[in-house]
Each structure stands twice: as structure tokens, then as C-alpha cells.
Write a protein that holds these residues in place. Structure first.
Motif, short mmCIF file in Angstrom:
data_model
loop_
_atom_site.label_atom_id
_atom_site.label_comp_id
_atom_site.label_asym_id
_atom_site.label_seq_id
_atom_site.Cartn_x
_atom_site.Cartn_y
_atom_site.Cartn_z
N ASN A 33 0.83 -1.20 0.00
CA ASN A 33 0.00 0.00 0.00
C ASN A 33 0.88 1.26 0.00
N ASN A 34 0.23 2.40 -0.12
CA ASN A 34 0.98 3.66 -0.28
C ASN A 34 1.87 4.00 0.92
N PRO A 35 1.39 3.88 2.19
CA PRO A 35 2.31 4.17 3.31
C PRO A 35 3.51 3.23 3.35
N GLU A 36 3.28 1.95 3.04
CA GLU A 36 4.41 1.01 3.02
C GLU A 36 5.40 1.36 1.90
N LEU A 37 4.87 1.78 0.76
CA LEU A 37 5.74 2.15 -0.36
C LEU A 37 6.56 3.40 -0.02
N LEU A 38 5.89 4.40 0.57
CA LEU A 38 6.60 5.61 0.99
C LEU A 38 7.65 5.27 2.04
N GLY A 39 7.30 4.40 2.98
CA GLY A 39 8.26 4.00 4.01
C GLY A 39 9.50 3.35 3.42
N GLN A 40 9.31 2.48 2.41
CA GLN A 40 10.45 1.80 1.81
C GLN A 40 11.35 2.79 1.08
N TYR A 41 10.73 3.76 0.38
CA TYR A 41 11.53 4.80 -0.31
C TYR A 41 12.31 5.63 0.69
N MET A 42 11.68 5.97 1.83
CA MET A 42 12.38 6.75 2.86
C MET A 42 13.56 5.98 3.43
N ILE A 43 13.36 4.68 3.68
CA ILE A 43 14.45 3.87 4.23
C ILE A 43 15.59 3.76 3.23
N ASP A 44 15.25 3.56 1.95
CA ASP A 44 16.30 3.48 0.92
C ASP A 44 17.08 4.79 0.83
N ALA A 45 16.35 5.91 0.85
CA ALA A 45 17.02 7.21 0.77
C ALA A 45 17.88 7.47 2.00
N GLY A 46 17.35 7.12 3.18
CA GLY A 46 18.11 7.31 4.41
C GLY A 46 19.38 6.47 4.43
N THR A 47 19.28 5.25 3.90
CA THR A 47 20.46 4.39 3.82
C THR A 47 21.50 4.98 2.88
N GLU A 48 21.02 5.58 1.79
CA GLU A 48 21.96 6.20 0.83
C GLU A 48 22.62 7.43 1.42
N PHE A 49 21.87 8.25 2.15
CA PHE A 49 22.46 9.42 2.80
C PHE A 49 23.43 8.99 3.90
N GLY A 50 23.12 7.87 4.54
CA GLY A 50 23.98 7.37 5.60
C GLY A 50 23.27 7.34 6.94
N PRO A 51 23.11 6.17 7.55
CA PRO A 51 22.43 6.09 8.85
C PRO A 51 23.15 6.88 9.93
N GLY A 52 24.44 7.17 9.72
CA GLY A 52 25.18 7.93 10.72
C GLY A 52 24.91 9.42 10.69
N THR A 53 24.28 9.91 9.61
CA THR A 53 23.95 11.32 9.54
C THR A 53 22.57 11.55 10.15
N ALA A 54 22.37 12.79 10.62
CA ALA A 54 21.09 13.10 11.25
C ALA A 54 19.94 12.97 10.26
N TYR A 55 20.15 13.45 9.02
CA TYR A 55 19.08 13.41 8.03
C TYR A 55 18.80 11.97 7.60
N GLY A 56 19.85 11.21 7.35
CA GLY A 56 19.68 9.82 6.95
C GLY A 56 18.99 9.00 8.02
N ASN A 57 19.42 9.20 9.27
CA ASN A 57 18.81 8.48 10.39
C ASN A 57 17.34 8.85 10.54
N ALA A 58 17.04 10.15 10.37
CA ALA A 58 15.65 10.60 10.48
C ALA A 58 14.80 9.99 9.37
N LEU A 59 15.33 9.93 8.16
CA LEU A 59 14.59 9.32 7.05
C LEU A 59 14.28 7.85 7.33
N ILE A 60 15.24 7.14 7.87
CA ILE A 60 15.04 5.72 8.17
C ILE A 60 13.96 5.54 9.23
#
Length: 326
Positions: A33-60
Motif C-alpha cells: 500500500n501507499n504508506p508502506e511504499l513511501l516507508g520503503q523509499y524513505m528507508i532506501d534514501a536514508g540508507t543512501e544518505f547514511g544512517p550515521g547522519t542526522a538526516y539519513g537516520n531521520a529518514l530511516i
């Protein structure tokens, strides 16, 4: 019923697909569904930014919460379809159609009964007129003819009345069952409301937990009260003792003990960056945590900012993101 289906599944193509699978008596394939799809995109983007960064961690963290909301949404659809929509559809497509059919049949029987009564009334009126004629033999024959017509009409009326009474009893029994049907659908409606209440309570708790997690970040990504990124309030108005400052959004951020010295210093000094910072416009300088830059004050500049310099790059930097180096 149709609008409930729209509420539970806004996508018309998905509703058509589910309808086809239902008619084929097959289970529809599970879709994200749409929330799950948005969640997966956010996790992928956060992983690309880096879980160690504030923005990446927040996205995840936001992505994980969106996926939890998607799971709750799926549970709402399943529970509502089972406890509310399916009983309602079964009644409309089953008992309700039977009742409507029998009522229409009763209406036709009533029309037949009215027609039989009208024919009998006309036959009796003709017989009365014929009996008033006195002399001719022909009129006497007419009396016999109209008497036979009255007898025939009375027999037809009795048959029509019997059929109407039988249909009226069938319809009455079906309509009496509506009361128990209403009681059943009232329970189904309560189940639907309870499912929605559970869903919205879960979503509220998920977002509350997410808000607390984002509130622990030493960054202003969480500040949704302004359209542009702005620094946390200056140390002169928020220093508690000399170890911390509190922003208007309730975030507690560590404050260097020498912020005031940093602002009042003359000339350029070296400063260590405490947290990542993304420049809001071309007049600002983006920062990375733990890097060392050169800072200096400019006459007339806002008290919350200093001018930062890194190689050939120069721009304003928020004072609360810096620690002055000796």
C-alpha cells in the motif's frame, strides 16, 4: 456500500481487480500500500544518505513508522471488510433483492385485485340496468347474460383476492425480518467504528513515538514551524548554566561554554563543527560534523550567525553548531 469500498480502497483499478478475483472465487494477490511504499523509499534514501547522519537516520526512522502505519492500514481494511462490508454486501445482494422482488410481485397482485373489483362493479351495474327493463324478451336474455357475467367476475375476484392475500403474507414475513437485520447491521457498524478507532489510535501512537525520536536529534530538520531552515535560538537567551540551551520546539541541544567568547572574539578563529548543517540558501555554508573551519564575526550580522570559511567556500553559519578551538 460503494463509498465504504472507496474509503477502504481508493484505487478504482484495485477495486476492479478485487471484484474480478472475488467473482472467480480466488484470493487477490497481496499488494504493497501507499504508506508502506513511501516507508520503503524513505528507508532506501536514508540508507543512501547514511544512517550515521542526522538526516539519513531521520529518514530511516520516518520510513519505519510509515511502514507500521501501512500495516495498520492493511489491518483496518481486512477487519472492516470482514465485519462490516461483507455482511452489508450479502444483505444488499441477497435478502434485499428477495424482498424487493416479492414487494414488486405484491404490487402486481394488488393491481390485478383492483382490476377484478372494477370488472365486478361494472358487471353488477349492467345487471341492475338490465333488470329495470320490463317487456321485451331480449332484455330478459340480457338479464341472464349479465347475471352470468357477475358470477364469473365474483369467482375471478375470489381467486385474485386469495393470491393477493398469500403474497401479502409472504411479503409481511420478509419485512418483519428487517428488524433483526437492523440489529445485526448495528453490531457490524459498531465493529467498523471500533476498527477505525483502533487504527487512528495506533497511527497517533506511532507518530508520537516518531516525534520523540526526532526530538532527540541535535539538528533543526524537525522544525516544521518555519518554511526555511533556521538556526536554534542564540545562546544569550537560552543558556542554562553554561552547559545546554533549549530551542522553542523543546529540543535540548548541547551548548559550548565559549559561545559568547566566540561571538565577541576579534579576528578569525578556528572552530569545530558539532553537527551536520545543510545551507538553506547561497548565503550560507553547509557543514559536516567534526570538520574544522575558520570563523569570524561581521559587523551588523545577526547575533545567531558567524561568517564561516572553508578553503574557497564562504558563507554564514549558525553559531550554535560550532565549538571554538583554543
Amino acid at each position: 456500500m460503494k463509498q465504504t469500498e472507496v474509503l477502504l480502497q481508493p484505487n478504482p483499478n484495485a477495486r476492479i481487480e478485487e471484484f474480478v478475483y472475488e467473482k472467480l472465487d480466488r484470493k487477490a494477490p497481496s499488494r504493497i500500500n501507499n504508506p508502506e511504499l513511501l516507508g520503503q523509499y524513505m528507508i532506501d534514501a536514508g540508507t543512501e544518505f547514511g544512517p550515521g547522519t542526522a538526516y539519513g537516520n531521520a529518514l530511516i526512522k520516518c520510513g519505519e513508522t510509515q511502514k507500521r502505519i501501512g500495516t495498520a492500514d492493511r489491518e483496518l481494511i481486512q477487519t472492516s471488510a470482514l465485519n462490516f462490508l461483507t455482511p452489508l454486501r450479502n444483505f444488499i445482494e441477497g435478502d434485499y433483492k428477495t424482498i424487493a422482488k416479492e414487494r414488486k410481485l405484491l404490487q402486481n397482485k394488488r393491481l390485478d385485485l383492483d382490476a377484478a373489483k372494477t370488472r365486478l362493479k361494472k358487471a353488477k351495474a349492467a345487471e341492475t340496468r338490465a333488470s329495470q327493463l320490463n317487456s321485451a324478451r331480449l332484455e330478459g336474455d340480457n338479464n341472464m347474460i349479465w347475471a352470468e357475467e357477475v358470477t364469473k367476475s365474483e369467482q375471478e375476484l375470489r381467486i385474485t383476492q386469495s393470491e393477493f392475500d398469500r403474497q401479502a403474507e409472504i411479503t409481511r414475513l420478509l419485512l418483519e425480518g428487517i428488524s433483526s437485520t437492523h440489529a445485526h447491521h448495528l453490531r457490524c457498524l459498531n465493529d467498523f467504528v471500533e476498527a477505525q478507532m483502533t487504527y487512528y489510535a495506533q497511527c497517533y501512537q506511532y507518530m508520537l513515538d516518531l516525534q520523540k525520536q526526532l526530538g532527540s536529534f541535535p539538528s533543526n530538520y524537525c522544525n516544521n514551524n518555519q518554511t526555511s531552515v533556521a538556526p536554534v535560538p542564540s545562546a544569550s537567551s537560552n543558556v542554562i548554566g553554561s552547559s545546554a540551551l533549549t530551542s522553542t520546539s523543546g529540543l535540548v541541544i548541547a551548548s559550548p561554554t565559549n559561545l559568547i567568547d566566540l561571538k565577541e572574539c576579534s579576528g578569525s578563529r578556528k572552530a569545530r563543527v558539532l553537527y551536520d548543517y545543510d545551507a538553506a540558501n547561497s548565503s550560507e555554508l553547509s557543514l559536516l560534523a567534526d570538520e574544522v573551519i575558520t570563523v569570524f564575526s561581521v559587523v551588523g550580522m545577526d547575533s545567531d550567525w558567524l561568517m564561516g570559511e572553508r578553503g574557497n567556500q564562504k558563507g554564514r553559519v549558525p553559531i550554535t553548531y560550532l565549538e571554538l578551538l583554543n
